[in-house]
Design a protein around this motif. Structure first.
Motif, short mmCIF file in Angstrom:
data_model
loop_
_atom_site.label_atom_id
_atom_site.label_comp_id
_atom_site.label_asym_id
_atom_site.label_seq_id
_atom_site.Cartn_x
_atom_site.Cartn_y
_atom_site.Cartn_z
N GLU A 262 1.06 13.54 28.21
CA GLU A 262 2.05 13.05 27.25
C GLU A 262 1.52 13.18 25.83
O GLU A 262 2.25 13.58 24.92
N GLN A 263 0.23 12.82 25.65
CA GLN A 263 -0.37 12.92 24.32
C GLN A 263 -0.42 14.38 23.86
O GLN A 263 -0.08 14.69 22.71
N GLU A 264 -0.82 15.28 24.75
CA GLU A 264 -0.86 16.70 24.42
C GLU A 264 0.55 17.22 24.10
O GLU A 264 0.73 18.04 23.20
N LYS A 265 1.53 16.73 24.84
CA LYS A 265 2.91 17.14 24.60
C LYS A 265 3.36 16.69 23.21
O LYS A 265 3.94 17.49 22.45
N LEU A 266 3.05 15.42 22.86
CA LEU A 266 3.40 14.93 21.52
C LEU A 266 2.67 15.72 20.44
O LEU A 266 3.26 16.07 19.41
N ASN B 297 4.43 17.85 17.57
CA ASN B 297 4.13 17.61 16.15
C ASN B 297 3.59 18.87 15.48
O ASN B 297 3.99 19.21 14.36
N SER B 298 2.68 19.55 16.17
CA SER B 298 2.10 20.77 15.61
C SER B 298 3.18 21.85 15.42
O SER B 298 3.23 22.51 14.37
N THR B 299 4.03 22.00 16.42
CA THR B 299 5.11 22.99 16.33
C THR B 299 6.07 22.62 15.21
O THR B 299 6.52 23.49 14.46
N SER B 300 6.36 21.31 15.09
CA SER B 300 7.26 20.86 14.02
C SER B 300 6.66 21.16 12.65
O SER B 300 7.36 21.65 11.75
#
Length: 189
Positions: free
Chosen positions: A109-113, A117-120
């Motif tokens: 979940e943390q990696e997904k967030l 965030n990185s992609t955003s």
């Protein structure tokens, strides 16, 4: 000794003496067989009690059975002990696996967030870069258009001046411009 030789001599008078065969008369053979067996037992078993032999055999057998049972119980106890150790280890491994699973899900979940965030941020930077590029291209295009308009205006003005000016007017314009430049030079000094 006479009795022993008489018994051998009397064997010769038996009709079946000297030949071998099966006697199917059970009543006739059983007393002979029993007397032979009893004689052998009495002769070889002097000083040995038959019940003592049987008792010793049974005691030995009983002792072996008890030893086997005792060994089996010890092995069973060891197996139960090992089984409990394995069960405890299994519970520990299951708890660790559950912990890894929970930690894995939270890390996922943390990696997904982090990825979102990185992609955003990357998309935002690309959008800013795109807008800057568009603005830069607009400014460059505007400057190019201004330069062309200015060049065309100058060419048109020069064409008009060249057609309208005669030599005398041309010399006066040059003198006036030289005077303006001289005055500007004095002001800046």
């Amino acid at each position: 000794m006479k009795n022993v030789t008489d018994s051998f001599v009397s064997l010769g008078h038996w009709p079946s003496a000297g030949s071998f065969g099966f006697n199917t008369d059970i009543l006739a053979t059983n007393p002979i067989n029993l007397s032979v067996v009893l004689g052998v037992l009495i002769f070889f078993g002097k000083g040995v009690c038959a019940s003592c032999l049987l008792s010793d055999l049974l005691d030995n057998r009983k002792q072996r059975i008890l030893n086997t049972i005792r060994n089996s119980e010890e092995l069973r106890g060891g197996a139960i002990e090992q089984l409990e150790k394995v069960r405890a280890r299994l519970r520990k491994v299951e708890m660790e696996a559950e912990q890894f699973r929970v930690n894995g899900y939270s890390e996922i979940e943390q990696e997904k967030l982090n990825l979102i965030n990185s992609t955003s941020k990357t998309l935002e930077q690309l959008e800013n870069y795109k807008n800057e590029t568009i603005h830069f291209e607009q400014q460059r295009t505007i400057n190019q258009v201004r330069q062309r308009i200015f060049q065309q205006a100058l060419q048109g003005a020069l064409g008009i001046l060249n057609s309208c000016l005669n030599n005398e007017l041309h010399l006066r314009t040059i003198s006036a411009n030289i005077g303006m430049f001289g005055a500007m030079k004095e002001i800046t000094d």
